[in-house]
Design a protein around this motif. Structure first.
Motif, short mmCIF file in Angstrom:
data_model
loop_
_atom_site.label_atom_id
_atom_site.label_comp_id
_atom_site.label_asym_id
_atom_site.label_seq_id
_atom_site.Cartn_x
_atom_site.Cartn_y
_atom_site.Cartn_z
N UNK A 70 -11.73 14.42 6.58
CA UNK A 70 -12.00 15.30 5.44
C UNK A 70 -10.70 15.79 4.82
N UNK A 71 -9.76 16.18 5.67
CA UNK A 71 -8.46 16.65 5.18
C UNK A 71 -7.72 15.54 4.43
N UNK A 72 -7.81 14.30 4.95
CA UNK A 72 -7.17 13.16 4.27
C UNK A 72 -7.68 13.04 2.84
N UNK A 73 -8.99 13.07 2.69
CA UNK A 73 -9.58 12.87 1.37
C UNK A 73 -9.26 14.02 0.43
N UNK A 74 -9.32 15.24 0.95
CA UNK A 74 -9.06 16.41 0.09
C UNK A 74 -7.61 16.48 -0.36
N UNK A 75 -6.72 15.84 0.39
CA UNK A 75 -5.29 15.89 0.06
C UNK A 75 -4.74 14.51 -0.32
N UNK A 76 -5.62 13.61 -0.74
CA UNK A 76 -5.19 12.26 -1.09
C UNK A 76 -4.22 12.30 -2.27
N UNK A 77 -3.16 11.49 -2.15
CA UNK A 77 -2.12 11.47 -3.17
C UNK A 77 -2.40 10.39 -4.22
N UNK A 78 -1.89 10.56 -5.43
CA UNK A 78 -1.98 9.49 -6.42
C UNK A 78 -1.32 8.22 -5.90
N UNK A 79 -1.83 7.08 -6.34
CA UNK A 79 -1.29 5.82 -5.89
C UNK A 79 -2.37 4.99 -5.21
N UNK A 138 0.85 -1.19 0.00
CA UNK A 138 0.00 0.00 0.00
C UNK A 138 0.89 1.25 0.00
N UNK A 139 0.62 2.19 -0.90
CA UNK A 139 1.43 3.40 -0.97
C UNK A 139 1.21 4.31 0.23
N UNK A 140 -0.04 4.51 0.62
CA UNK A 140 -0.37 5.44 1.71
C UNK A 140 -1.48 4.83 2.56
N UNK A 141 -1.21 4.67 3.86
CA UNK A 141 -2.20 4.11 4.79
C UNK A 141 -2.60 5.16 5.80
N UNK A 142 -3.91 5.24 6.08
CA UNK A 142 -4.43 6.26 6.99
C UNK A 142 -5.30 5.63 8.07
N UNK A 143 -5.13 6.11 9.29
CA UNK A 143 -5.99 5.78 10.41
C UNK A 143 -6.50 7.08 11.01
N UNK A 144 -7.65 7.03 11.67
CA UNK A 144 -8.10 8.19 12.41
C UNK A 144 -7.06 8.58 13.45
N UNK A 145 -6.81 9.86 13.59
CA UNK A 145 -5.75 10.32 14.48
C UNK A 145 -6.27 10.50 15.91
N UNK A 146 -5.52 9.97 16.86
CA UNK A 146 -5.90 10.11 18.27
C UNK A 146 -5.92 11.58 18.67
N UNK A 147 -4.96 12.35 18.17
CA UNK A 147 -4.92 13.78 18.51
C UNK A 147 -6.17 14.50 18.01
N UNK A 148 -6.61 14.18 16.80
CA UNK A 148 -7.83 14.79 16.27
C UNK A 148 -9.04 14.40 17.12
N UNK A 149 -9.08 13.14 17.53
CA UNK A 149 -10.20 12.66 18.35
C UNK A 149 -10.24 13.41 19.69
N UNK A 192 -15.48 12.41 -2.50
CA UNK A 192 -14.82 11.43 -3.37
C UNK A 192 -15.00 11.81 -4.83
N UNK A 193 -16.21 12.21 -5.20
CA UNK A 193 -16.48 12.60 -6.59
C UNK A 193 -15.69 13.86 -6.96
N UNK A 194 -15.73 14.84 -6.08
CA UNK A 194 -15.08 16.13 -6.35
C UNK A 194 -13.58 15.97 -6.60
N UNK A 195 -12.95 15.06 -5.86
CA UNK A 195 -11.49 14.92 -5.96
C UNK A 195 -11.09 13.72 -6.82
#
Length: 291
Positions: A214-223, A193-204, A269-272
């Motif tokens: 939301x930030x993850x999706x808006x800044x998702x990288x190719x791959x 997997x190129x990029x793996x994401x989990x919910x952040x404890x700090x954000x929680x 998802x559609x927008x990006x």
């Protein structure tokens, strides 16, 4: 060249798997996972074979083969009062359990006490139990990524994937999280997997949990991207399981469910131009591209 390109996808493609871990953990987890698959954007999930509610989710998997389903290989049990242990008799894998016959709560305890032989016996038993029930998994992954707690355990994990002709979740970020060097323990032909994401404890803890997604999706990288979530309903059953464990607890899991079943997220998802992809589709591309 990222993994998506190696598999024959466009170099600019933003591939995403939204994967629900921990199916089988509880009835609340199962119900939320099923609804997230049927009504939301979750397009892959995996089942914990040793858990009390495994059979319920196994019946769903058998009757709904259209969904991407893996086995969430389990060697640890992090909960304070909700305890479970191996599929095998404790006498066969004594190094995997505490004095009460339950899995250890932490990866470090597993690393110190278990042998690779015991890990292989138990993981093989979990796979065989699922197959015996008629399940047809698309992949293998690991609860708490405990297979990475020791290099010998990780070798077992990869070997079982090869033996059963199933891809295994290999994530450099998760390997680093559990203290395993990706440079040493991955091969050029591994499906990584190129990029793996989990919910952040700090954000929680700051009350900004869904904004982090939301930030993850808006800044998702190719791959090839993977978001690991744990949908469940914030109700008495899940609250009791997660007592004194707010991180990945009942409220956390409810927010996972809410975010990935919302129309706003679908629009993001559609927008990006984010393309959802499953393990089955990845393997089909791999077979045609001869990665």
């Amino acid at each position: 060249m990222n993994t998506a390109q190696k598999l024959g996808f466009d170099p600019h493609a933003k591939l995403l798997m939204i994967h629900a871990d921990d199916a089988g953990l509880s009835h609340a987890e199962n119900r939320a996972t099923i609804q997230a698959l049927e009504k939301g954007m979750v397009n892959s999930y995996s089942i914990m074979v040793p858990c009390p509610w495994f059979h319920e989710m196994a019946l769903f998997a058998k009757s709904h083969p259209q969904y991407d389903m893996g086995l969430h290989l389990t060697l640890t049990c992090e909960w304070e009062t909700y305890r479970f242990g191996p599929v095998l008799p404790v006498s066969e894998v004594p190094g995997l359990v505490d004095e009460h016959g339950h899995f250890f709560r932490k990866r470090e305890q597993l690393r110190q006490k278990a042998t690779a032989e015991e890990v292989e016996k138990e993981l093989r038993a979990q796979i065989e139990k699922a197959l015996h029930l008629g399940l047809r998994p698309t992949h293998l992954d690991s609860h708490m990524y405990s297979v990475g707690s020791h290099s010998d355990f990780f070798k077992v994990y990869k070997r079982l994937g090869e033996e059963y002709s199933l891809p295994v979740l290999i994530s450099k970020q998760m390997m680093e999280m559990v203290g395993l060097d990706p440079m040493v323990h991955t091969a050029p032909d591994d499906l990584t997997i190129d990029h793996t994401y989990l919910g952040a404890i700090a954000d929680f803890e700051k009350g900004q949990f869904t904004q982090g997604y939301q930030d993850m999706l808006e800044n998702l990288q190719p791959g090839l991207n993977l978001i690991l979530i744990h949908p469940a309903f914030d109700e008495p059953e899940m609250q009791a399981i997660a007592i004194n464990h707010p991180n990945f607890g009942a409220q956390w899991r409810q927010m996972d469910f809410d975010f990935f079943t919302s129309e706003k997220t679908r629009e993001t998802l559609r927008k990006h131009h984010i393309e959802l992809v499953t393990w089955g589709e990845l393997m089909a591309h791999r077979n045609t591209s001869q990665i």
